[in-house]
Write a protein that holds these residues in place. Structure first.
Motif, mmCIF file in Angstrom:
data_model
loop_
_atom_site.group_PDB
_atom_site.id
_atom_site.type_symbol
_atom_site.label_atom_id
_atom_site.label_comp_id
_atom_site.label_asym_id
_atom_site.label_seq_id
_atom_site.Cartn_x
_atom_site.Cartn_y
_atom_site.Cartn_z
ATOM 1 N N PHE A 175 66.217 -35.110 -10.795
ATOM 2 C CA PHE A 175 67.138 -36.247 -10.913
ATOM 3 C C PHE A 175 67.513 -36.471 -12.381
ATOM 4 O O PHE A 175 67.049 -37.435 -13.009
ATOM 5 N N PRO A 176 68.346 -35.605 -12.958
ATOM 6 C CA PRO A 176 68.680 -35.720 -14.386
ATOM 7 C C PRO A 176 69.484 -36.957 -14.740
ATOM 8 O O PRO A 176 69.606 -37.285 -15.923
ATOM 9 N N ARG A 177 70.003 -37.674 -13.745
ATOM 10 C CA ARG A 177 70.773 -38.893 -14.027
ATOM 11 C C ARG A 177 69.891 -40.143 -14.023
ATOM 12 O O ARG A 177 70.389 -41.250 -14.204
ATOM 13 N N ILE A 178 68.602 -39.977 -13.811
ATOM 14 C CA ILE A 178 67.684 -41.115 -13.911
ATOM 15 C C ILE A 178 67.114 -41.146 -15.316
ATOM 16 O O ILE A 178 66.563 -40.144 -15.780
ATOM 17 N N PRO A 179 67.228 -42.258 -16.040
ATOM 18 C CA PRO A 179 66.718 -42.316 -17.418
ATOM 19 C C PRO A 179 65.200 -42.167 -17.469
ATOM 20 O O PRO A 179 64.496 -42.467 -16.498
ATOM 21 N N GLY A 180 64.723 -41.710 -18.611
ATOM 22 C CA GLY A 180 63.294 -41.461 -18.765
ATOM 23 C C GLY A 180 62.422 -42.656 -18.479
ATOM 24 O O GLY A 180 61.312 -42.518 -17.950
ATOM 25 N N CYS A 181 62.901 -43.853 -18.807
ATOM 26 C CA CYS A 181 62.088 -45.056 -18.618
ATOM 27 C C CYS A 181 61.822 -45.364 -17.146
ATOM 28 O O CYS A 181 60.954 -46.183 -16.831
ATOM 29 N N LYS A 182 62.551 -44.677 -16.241
ATOM 30 C CA LYS A 182 62.358 -44.926 -14.808
ATOM 31 C C LYS A 182 61.855 -43.704 -14.045
ATOM 32 O O LYS A 182 61.694 -43.773 -12.815
ATOM 33 N N LEU A 183 61.595 -42.611 -14.754
ATOM 34 C CA LEU A 183 61.169 -41.398 -14.058
ATOM 35 C C LEU A 183 59.821 -41.554 -13.372
ATOM 36 O O LEU A 183 59.553 -40.923 -12.348
ATOM 37 N N HIS A 184 58.947 -42.406 -13.928
ATOM 38 C CA HIS A 184 57.650 -42.608 -13.275
ATOM 39 C C HIS A 184 57.816 -43.210 -11.885
ATOM 40 O O HIS A 184 56.989 -43.000 -11.006
ATOM 41 N N ARG A 185 58.924 -43.940 -11.686
ATOM 42 C CA ARG A 185 59.168 -44.541 -10.381
ATOM 43 C C ARG A 185 59.498 -43.472 -9.339
ATOM 44 O O ARG A 185 59.218 -43.651 -8.156
ATOM 45 N N VAL A 186 60.109 -42.382 -9.764
ATOM 46 C CA VAL A 186 60.418 -41.287 -8.833
ATOM 47 C C VAL A 186 59.133 -40.775 -8.208
ATOM 48 O O VAL A 186 59.039 -40.587 -6.985
ATOM 49 N N ARG A 187 58.134 -40.546 -9.043
ATOM 50 C CA ARG A 187 56.856 -40.036 -8.541
ATOM 51 C C ARG A 187 56.151 -41.076 -7.664
ATOM 52 O O ARG A 187 55.487 -40.726 -6.693
ATOM 53 N N GLN A 188 56.304 -42.345 -8.007
ATOM 54 C CA GLN A 188 55.693 -43.397 -7.194
ATOM 55 C C GLN A 188 56.369 -43.517 -5.840
ATOM 56 O O GLN A 188 55.706 -43.713 -4.811
ATOM 57 N N ILE A 189 57.677 -43.374 -5.792
ATOM 58 C CA ILE A 189 58.432 -43.525 -4.549
ATOM 59 C C ILE A 189 58.228 -42.331 -3.616
ATOM 60 O O ILE A 189 58.136 -42.490 -2.397
ATOM 61 N N ALA A 190 58.154 -41.129 -4.215
ATOM 62 C CA ALA A 190 58.055 -39.910 -3.393
ATOM 63 C C ALA A 190 56.880 -39.051 -3.849
ATOM 64 O O ALA A 190 57.068 -37.898 -4.273
#
Length: 267
Positions: free
Chosen positions: A203-218
């Motif tokens: 997800f290159p359009r997600i800023p770095g400050c929110k990338l940890h949420r990607v791992r938490q969600i999925a």
């Protein structure tokens, strides 16, 4: 730094300035994906501004090659993140690996100019002029040591330095079949979460400050993947492990690209 002795300049550049300038380099990485503003030109202007303490004009050129790295990951002749054949043939033992790591920022900067040169345009010239003006002013008002401090902070921070371990950690194959690796350690706080690299490529359009949420969600897409726990150890392993080197990359031809799954593996 303008009045400091040279040993102090070098020491402070390595242990302090390197972290700050590498932070700016990775801020430029964020801006290359247009993640600060919805208007592209604002991201470009901020990138040129963030480039100033790095002291070498690279923001605009980096964006061109980095977006191709995402679009053509592993494609020979297109992905300039991949070492050249010359590097692979020369960097074959511990001593040559040490030299390569020390100078990897030079390879990273000059490799595209030889393997896939692009004609500079308005924004590259603007980046260059702004940088030359900044460096000239710094040299005039603060002296040679001030400029040398920033240059040393840039290049020492891109070589044998813990924060530079991400260059090797991201895509060098340490586990058979896995192309991209994440790192979830504390240095992410200084690097805009660039360690969440599988997530970033998914997800290159997600800023770095929110990338940890990607791992938490999925979590089911990421928890079973191999990941790094230390960028310093990555550098050590790269140098000492005879099975890892510049050719430890997954490659694909442009005409028959392999599909990359969200698991960071290939089919």
């Amino acid at each position: 730094m303008q009045e400091a002795r040279w040993p102090v300049v070098v020491t402070v550049a390595y242990f302090f300035g390197a972290f700050l300038n590498h932070n700016l380099f990775l801020a430029i990485h964020e801006l290359s994906h247009n993640l600060a503003f919805s208007t592209i030109v604002y991201n470009r202007l901020l990138g040129i501004f963030a480039n100033l303490p790095i002291s070498i004009p690279m923001s605009v050129t980096f964006q061109k090659y980095h977006l191709e790295h995402h679009k053509y990951q592993g494609v020979e002749g297109m992905d300039m993140d991949i070492p050249s054949y010359t590097e692979g043939r020369l960097v074959t033992n511990v001593f040559s690996k040490i030299a390569w790591v020390l100078c990897q920022l030079f390879f990273y900067a000059f490799r595209p100019l030889f393997l896939n040169p692009k004609k500079p345009g308005f924004w590259e010239v603007s980046n260059l002029l702004c940088q030359v003006a900044f460096d000239a002013c710094l040299l005039y008002f603060a002296g040679v040591k001030a400029l040398a401090y920033l240059l040393l902070a840039t290049f020492l921070g891109g070589g044998m330095h813990p924060i530079a371990g991400h260059f090797i950690a991201e895509h060098y194959v340490f586990l058979k079949g896995q192309e991209t690796y994440s790192y979830y350690g504390p240095l992410n706080m200084l690097t805009w979460n660039v360690g969440y690299h599988v997530e970033h490529h998914d997800f290159p359009r997600i800023p770095g400050c929110k990338l940890h949420r990607v791992r938490q969600i999925a979590p089911e897409f990421y928890e079973d993947l191999g990941h790094h726990t230390s960028w310093s150890y990555v550098i050590y392993k790269y140098i000492t492990d005879a099975t890892v080197g510049p050719f430890s990359r997954m490659m694909r031809k442009a005409e028959s690209r392999t599909v990359k799954t969200k698991h960071g593996k290939t089919n």
